[in-house]
Design an enzyme around this catalytic site. Structure first.
Site, PDB file in Angstrom:
ATOM      1  N   LYS A   1      60.922 -56.148 -13.944  1.00 60.85           N
ATOM      2  CA  LYS A   1      61.383 -56.660 -12.816  1.00 60.85           C
ATOM      3  C   LYS A   1      62.571 -57.646 -13.604  1.00 60.85           C
ATOM      4  O   LYS A   1      62.041 -58.377 -14.075  1.00 60.85           O
ATOM      5  CB  LYS A   1      60.314 -57.345 -11.966  1.00 60.85           C
ATOM      6  CG  LYS A   1      59.475 -56.203 -10.957  1.00 60.85           C
ATOM      7  CD  LYS A   1      59.013 -57.424 -10.044  1.00 60.85           C
ATOM      8  CE  LYS A   1      57.625 -56.118  -9.617  1.00 60.85           C
ATOM      9  NZ  LYS A   1      58.665 -55.759  -8.611  1.00 60.85           N
TER      10      LYS A   1
ATOM     11  N   ARG B   1      50.025 -47.675  -6.037  1.00 64.48           N
ATOM     12  CA  ARG B   1      49.811 -46.793  -6.235  1.00 64.48           C
ATOM     13  C   ARG B   1      49.185 -45.688  -6.656  1.00 64.48           C
ATOM     14  O   ARG B   1      48.753 -45.143  -7.089  1.00 64.48           O
ATOM     15  CB  ARG B   1      51.098 -45.516  -5.881  1.00 64.48           C
ATOM     16  CG  ARG B   1      52.257 -45.673  -6.196  1.00 64.48           C
ATOM     17  CD  ARG B   1      53.678 -45.012  -5.877  1.00 64.48           C
ATOM     18  NE  ARG B   1      54.743 -45.980  -5.621  1.00 64.48           N
ATOM     19  CZ  ARG B   1      55.478 -45.963  -4.741  1.00 64.48           C
ATOM     20  NH1 ARG B   1      56.242 -44.614  -4.814  1.00 64.48           N
ATOM     21  NH2 ARG B   1      56.330 -47.114  -4.126  1.00 64.48           N
TER      22      ARG B   1
END
Ligand code: BES
Ligand code: MN
Ligand code: ZN
Length: 472
Positions: free
Chosen positions: A257, A331
């Site tokens: 990120k 996920r």
């Protein structure tokens, strides 16, 4: 005394009585208070009034007075009381009708609103603020009955649960590690006589949780799969399963990120925290419901052992996943936890996760994203969310979106491109819950606030508690 005043200097019945006792002094002093929702005015030493201080709170236009205004007024009153260092208060806001809500609703939201306003996280500051700003006794001017007593107990337990979630979210990632969360679960288990089990890396390997383990690979913190059980209903009753994303820090991994605001990725365990908070609340109020909380928790770090974009892993379900972006890690840990949840033959499964930035773009910081493979379940969750004023908005989960997850090299990929990012994330999870009644809450926009008021919100603990009670 805390009293409400509507716009146009329209006094609530309680304020009117006080004004009469004070020989009209209240109305006279009203000068500056326009009655805008949440505005406050402090009056001292009113003639004929025993209360030391009277706090007037604006309730807005009388014709528009409903849930939002009540919540705002309670919050404003709480913040003002805190600033004033007033520990004890009589809250003459709870006795007025709020929309079509029963008084028990007023009671619950008074408690939750005040507790929220008085919350502080200063355990890591060396200079603590004066202890005067803690909450003392609050008198609610209502004639007590069992329904109101129950509302009070429910709200207090919910506030404790939300506060736990908030504090866990606020704790820095060097303290709130996966092991810390596991210890927290064990502490809860001891305090409330819950069943607890913590699965270690070798257990996950044995179970074939290749997706979860792929995320945990580069971290020096060992991953944990926490299972917490509360049995408040008959043994034979199928449990409600709550699955919470517990990424204690999300760097993005090799798909790193950008630096700006990366500190906020400490909140990426807010789903896990809300599951712990909700179970705490429901156990404390001895709710007649069976619950199983399942929390996959680890860090998402880059490093020599990290998963790479392009890696293909095998999930516990046997389905293979091409990891195209290591930052879509939530996920990956949730899919194995959802497969694991099936062991408990749950009546329904709700997962809670700070899953996608796309959900923040779609719904902002007001509504949690709701996805479900069962419309009745979705409707029940929405009703609970409205009641808890911890609101959700349902998003589609249509087959049409599934093709975005296509992969040339595995059964499917872990990302579906930018369009509908929160939906394709939910689609990914749906491939692991086909046999379950399942709903997914994307709390990326609602679990914390950025900016000056940066911090965890404790959402969606109030929603989860209300839902579980309805389900009970
Ligand atoms: N934890 C983030 C989601 C997130 C982002 C929550 C911003 C709150 C604020 C999640 O693991 C993530 O990184 N998601 C990616 C998915 C993408 C790579 C498909 C995202 O949203 O950018
Ligand atoms: Mn991520
Ligand atoms: Zn994440």
């Amino acid at each position: 005394m805390v009293l409400g005043v509507h716009a146009g200097k329209e006094l609530t019945p309680a304020a009117r009585r006080l004004d009469q006792a004070a020989g009209g002094a209240l109305k006279q002093a009203l000068g500056d208070l326009a009655g805008r929702t949440g505005s406050t005015l402090l009056l001292r030493a009113l003639p004929g009034v025993a209360a030391e201080r009277v706090l007037l709170v604006g309730l807005g236009e009388k014709k528009d007075y409903a849930e939002a205004a009540y919540r705002e007024a309670v919050r404003a009153a709480g913040l003002a009381l805190r600033e004033l260092g007033a520990r004890d208060a009589a809250l003459f806001l709870v006795d007025g009708k709020v929309g079509a809500r029963p008084l028990s609703w007023n009671v619950r939201h008074a408690v939750l609103g005040l507790r929220e306003a008085f919350y502080r996280f200063d355990q890591l500051k060396t200079q603590k603020k004066a202890p005067a700003s803690t909450l003392g006794h609050v008198f609610l001017p209502l004639s007590s009955n069992t329904q109101l007593q129950q509302a009070l107990a429910e709200a207090q337990a919910t506030a404790d649960g939300a506060e736990l979630a908030r504090t866990l979210g606020n704790l820095p990632p060097n303290i709130c590690t996966p092991s810390y969360l596991a210890d927290e679960a064990k502490k809860l288990a001891k305090q409330f006589k819950l069943g607890v089990e913590v699965l270690e890396r070798k257990d996950m390997e044995r179970l074939g949780m290749g997706a979860f383990l792929a995320v945990a690979r580069a971290s020096h913190q060992p991953p944990k799969l926490i299972v917490l059980r509360y049995s408040g209903a008959a043994k034979g009753r199928k449990p409600l399963a709550l699955v919470g994303k517990g990424i204690t820090f999300d760097t993005g991994g090799i798909s790193l990120k950008p630096a700006g605001e990366m500190d906020e990725m400490k909140y990426d365990m807010s789903g896990a925290a809300s599951v712990l908070g909700a179970i705490r609340a429901l156990a404390a109020m001895k709710a007649p419901v069976n619950l199983v909380g399942i929390i996959p928790t680890c860090e998402n770090m880059p490093g020599g052992a990290a998963s790479r974009p392009g890696d293909v892993v095998t999930s516990m379900s046997g389905q293979t996943v091409e990891i195209l972006n290591t930052d879509a890690e939530g996920r990956l840990i949730l899919c194995d936890a959802l497969t694991y949840a099936a062991r408990y033959q749950p009546e329904a499964v709700i997962d809670v996760a700070t899953l996608t930035g796309a959900c923040v773009i779609a719904l902002g910081h007001v509504a949690t994203g709701l996805f479900a493979n069962d419309q009745k379940l979705a409707d029940e969750i929405r009703e609970a969310a409205d009641d808890a004023w911890d609101r959700v908005w349902q998003m589609p989960l249509w087959e049409d979106y599934q093709e975005q997850l296509r992969s040339n090299f595995a059964d499917f990929a872990n990302i579906g491109g930018r369009p509908g990012g929160s939906i394709t994330a939910a689609c990914f999870l749906s491939r692991f819950t086909r046999e379950l009644r399942w709903a997914h809450l994307d709390i990326a926009g609602t679990a914390w606030k950025s900016g000056r008021e940066k911090g965890s919100t404790g959402r969606p603990v109030p929603l989860l508690v209300r839902f579980a009670l309805g389900y009970a």
